[in-house]
Design an enzyme around this catalytic site. Structure first.
Site, PDB file in Angstrom:
ATOM      1  N   HIS A 247       0.842  -1.198   0.000  1.00 19.24           N
ATOM      2  CA  HIS A 247       0.000   0.000   0.000  1.00 19.24           C
ATOM      3  C   HIS A 247       0.878   1.250   0.000  1.00 19.24           C
ATOM      4  O   HIS A 247       1.735   1.407   0.855  1.00 19.24           O
ATOM      5  CB  HIS A 247      -0.924   0.024   1.221  1.00 19.24           C
ATOM      6  CG  HIS A 247      -2.109  -0.891   1.088  1.00 19.24           C
ATOM      7  ND1 HIS A 247      -1.974  -2.251   1.012  1.00 19.24           N
ATOM      8  CD2 HIS A 247      -3.445  -0.624   1.005  1.00 19.24           C
ATOM      9  CE1 HIS A 247      -3.176  -2.804   0.897  1.00 19.24           C
ATOM     10  NE2 HIS A 247      -4.078  -1.832   0.887  1.00 19.24           N
TER      11      HIS A 247
ATOM     12  N   SER B  47     -12.244   0.397   4.359  1.00 18.99           N
ATOM     13  CA  SER B  47     -10.911  -0.058   4.770  1.00 18.99           C
ATOM     14  C   SER B  47      -9.817   0.702   4.029  1.00 18.99           C
ATOM     15  O   SER B  47      -8.648   0.550   4.347  1.00 18.99           O
ATOM     16  CB  SER B  47     -10.763  -1.563   4.509  1.00 18.99           C
ATOM     17  OG  SER B  47     -10.969  -1.859   3.143  1.00 18.99           O
TER      18      SER B  47
ATOM     19  N   GLN C 226     -13.287   3.959  -1.228  1.00 19.71           N
ATOM     20  CA  GLN C 226     -13.884   2.648  -1.440  1.00 19.71           C
ATOM     21  C   GLN C 226     -15.412   2.746  -1.534  1.00 19.71           C
ATOM     22  O   GLN C 226     -16.060   3.243  -0.626  1.00 19.71           O
ATOM     23  CB  GLN C 226     -13.495   1.722  -0.298  1.00 19.71           C
ATOM     24  CG  GLN C 226     -13.758   0.258  -0.529  1.00 19.71           C
ATOM     25  CD  GLN C 226     -13.238  -0.572   0.629  1.00 19.71           C
ATOM     26  OE1 GLN C 226     -13.882  -0.701   1.662  1.00 19.71           O
ATOM     27  NE2 GLN C 226     -12.043  -1.129   0.467  1.00 19.71           N
TER      28      GLN C 226
ATOM     29  N   LYS D 238     -17.010  22.926 -18.772  1.00 17.85           N
ATOM     30  CA  LYS D 238     -17.744  22.983 -20.032  1.00 17.85           C
ATOM     31  C   LYS D 238     -17.022  23.781 -21.120  1.00 17.85           C
ATOM     32  O   LYS D 238     -17.103  23.442 -22.303  1.00 17.85           O
ATOM     33  CB  LYS D 238     -19.135  23.576 -19.807  1.00 17.85           C
ATOM     34  CG  LYS D 238     -20.089  22.698 -19.009  1.00 17.85           C
ATOM     35  CD  LYS D 238     -21.384  23.431 -18.690  1.00 17.85           C
ATOM     36  CE  LYS D 238     -22.321  22.578 -17.854  1.00 17.85           C
ATOM     37  NZ  LYS D 238     -23.100  21.653 -18.682  1.00 17.85           N
TER      38      LYS D 238
ATOM     39  N   ASP E 151     -27.438  21.160 -23.432  1.00 17.89           N
ATOM     40  CA  ASP E 151     -27.984  21.779 -22.218  1.00 17.89           C
ATOM     41  C   ASP E 151     -29.176  22.669 -22.544  1.00 17.89           C
ATOM     42  O   ASP E 151     -30.204  22.646 -21.858  1.00 17.89           O
ATOM     43  CB  ASP E 151     -26.914  22.629 -21.521  1.00 17.89           C
ATOM     44  CG  ASP E 151     -26.072  21.824 -20.541  1.00 17.89           C
ATOM     45  OD1 ASP E 151     -26.519  20.746 -20.123  1.00 17.89           O
ATOM     46  OD2 ASP E 151     -24.976  22.276 -20.201  1.00 17.89           O
TER      47      ASP E 151
ATOM     48  N   GLY F  85     -20.443  28.048 -18.850  1.00 20.80           N
ATOM     49  CA  GLY F  85     -20.921  27.172 -19.908  1.00 20.80           C
ATOM     50  C   GLY F  85     -22.430  27.010 -19.929  1.00 20.80           C
ATOM     51  O   GLY F  85     -23.066  27.127 -20.982  1.00 20.80           O
TER      52      GLY F  85
END
Length: 413
Positions: A37, A123, A127, A208, A246, A282
């Site tokens: 890790h 953990s 996650q 955007k 949009d 945008g």
């Protein structure tokens, strides 16, 4: 066995010596996972490959490497090592920017991935829950041929896009996945994930306009607006094409709200109306363009007056500052649309305009959809205005994006 990033060579030697000293033969059904890790970063492909070899040399049956994402592009290095690994391997990148590594593990040959049993009880950073992996991201259906889509934004964890598109993909049998993509640099993201497998994206705040510059081609309407909300990779030549739907989704929702209140009429109910757009980014550009196209008289209110003026000039409109917005009421019955992030979770107690000023508007639309009922919409309703939720715009444009992603028919109100 957990191996930290520091003193890795010493720890791997200890692991090797430990396995070598075990008496007798290993039981047939027992597999040993040796893991490393790294909570600081994600090393280079070469360094990751070397680490795989060193872990395998300890006698491990399965190699596990977990690193940390400083940028979403870091996942690509883990994918490259995974897909070329000659040994069973678990390769994950921790943190919100590494979420895609956990979901796409099956696509790139990962031995397994991890999900927590309940939200908030993890953990490792970033996650997801096991239920999210199975039900939201359709984990069991992901394979080497799965096409990757997602929403590019920052923040992006609030997006409902994965809920809508993944359900639609599953119901139609389309082999695709739609992910929340926390992106800091759009150009770097597009350059990193340029393969045909990354076939389509939605773009949201604040990317955007920057995303438009990353496209190989831009649809004329999007070019006129100056921002995109969709990027599609063309199958024939792999080029990335930018679109903006949009304005179609939002204008359709606003017109529907007006017609429901005033009854059917020929032409657009926006024609001749004062249409006040808050924000010149945008989404603001898309809404201003859409309203102008329908014959509305557009007014742009923005924190930076020069940007408001620039946008207003493109649609034959008027520019004002946000400070002026509370005192701007040349007539009653105006339309107000908020295209800024003010009022978005977690800033749910904020609003871009005073409640007193809302009495001059007949309809108020808020592009924010988390929460659905923003403070702006709540106070507009209390002031007697028709309100249109940001979810209406989101759903309408999502239908159009679904068609572009899949080639299958969608449906818009």
């Amino acid at each position: 066995m957990e191996l930290g990033a520091d003193y890795i060579d010493i720890e791997l030697k200890v692991a090797h010596d430990f396995f070598s000293s075990l008496p007798g033969d290993r039981p047939e059904n027992v597999k040993i996972i040796v893991s490393s890790h790294n909570y600081e970063n994600t090393p280079s492909v070469e360094e990751l490959g070397d680490l795989v070899a060193r872990i395998q040399a300890t006698g491990a049956d399965i190699v596990k490497i977990a690193t940390t994402a400083l940028d979403i592009a870091d996942n690509a290095r883990m994918f490259q090592v995974l897909v070329h690994s000659q040994v069973p391997m678990i390769g994950l990148v921790m943190g919100e920017r590494g979420l895609m590594s956990r979901i796409l593990a099956a696509k790139y040959g990962g031995y397994l991935t991890f999900g927590s049993l309940e939200a908030g009880v993890v953990s490792a950073p970033g996650q997801p829950t096991a239920m999210e992996l199975l039900e939201l991201f359709n984990m069991r259906h992901i394979g080497p041929e799965t096409k990757v889509h997602g929403v590019i934004g920052n923040p992006v964890s609030h997006s409902k896009g994965p809920h809508l598109h993944n359900a639609a993909f599953k119901s139609t049998g389309f082999n695709g996945i739609y992910l929340p993509l926390l992106v800091d640099d759009v150009s770097n993201f597009i350059t990193t994930y340029s393969s045909p497998d990354f076939s389509g994206f939605s773009c949201t705040i604040p990317h955007k306009e920057a995303a438009l510059k990353c496209c190989d081609e831009v649809d004329p309407i999007a070019k006129e607006i100056g921002a995109i909300n969709s990027m599609i990779r063309r199958l024939t030549d792999g080029k990335l094409i930018g679109y903006n739907v949009d304005h179609l989704g939002a204008i359709a929702a606003i017109e529907e709200g007006l017609r429901a209140s005033n009854g059917a009429a020929s032409g657009s109910p926006l024609a001749g109306r004062i249409f006040v757009v808050i924000g010149a980014g945008g989404a603001g550009k898309a809404l201003a363009y859409g309203a102008y196209e329908r014959g509305a008289r557009v007014v742009v209110a923005n924190r930076t007056y020069d940007k408001a003026k620039e946008l207003a000039s493109k649609v034959g409109g008027q520019a004002i500052t946000l400070a002026e917005l509370n005192y701007f009421y040349p007539e009653d019955g105006m339309i107000l649309v908020n295209t800024t992030s003010v009022g978005m979770k977690p800033r749910i107690d904020e609003t871009p305009i005073s409640k007193v000023a809302l009495k001059h508007y007949s309809l108020v639309f808020d592009a924010v959809y988390t929460p659905k009922l923003t403070r702006l919409l709540r106070e507009a309703h209390e002031s007697g205005a028709i309100i249109v939720y940001g979810t209406e715009m989101f759903i309408n444009q999502a239908f159009l994006q679904f068609e572009m992603f899949t080639g299958l028919p969608g449906k818009m109100k």
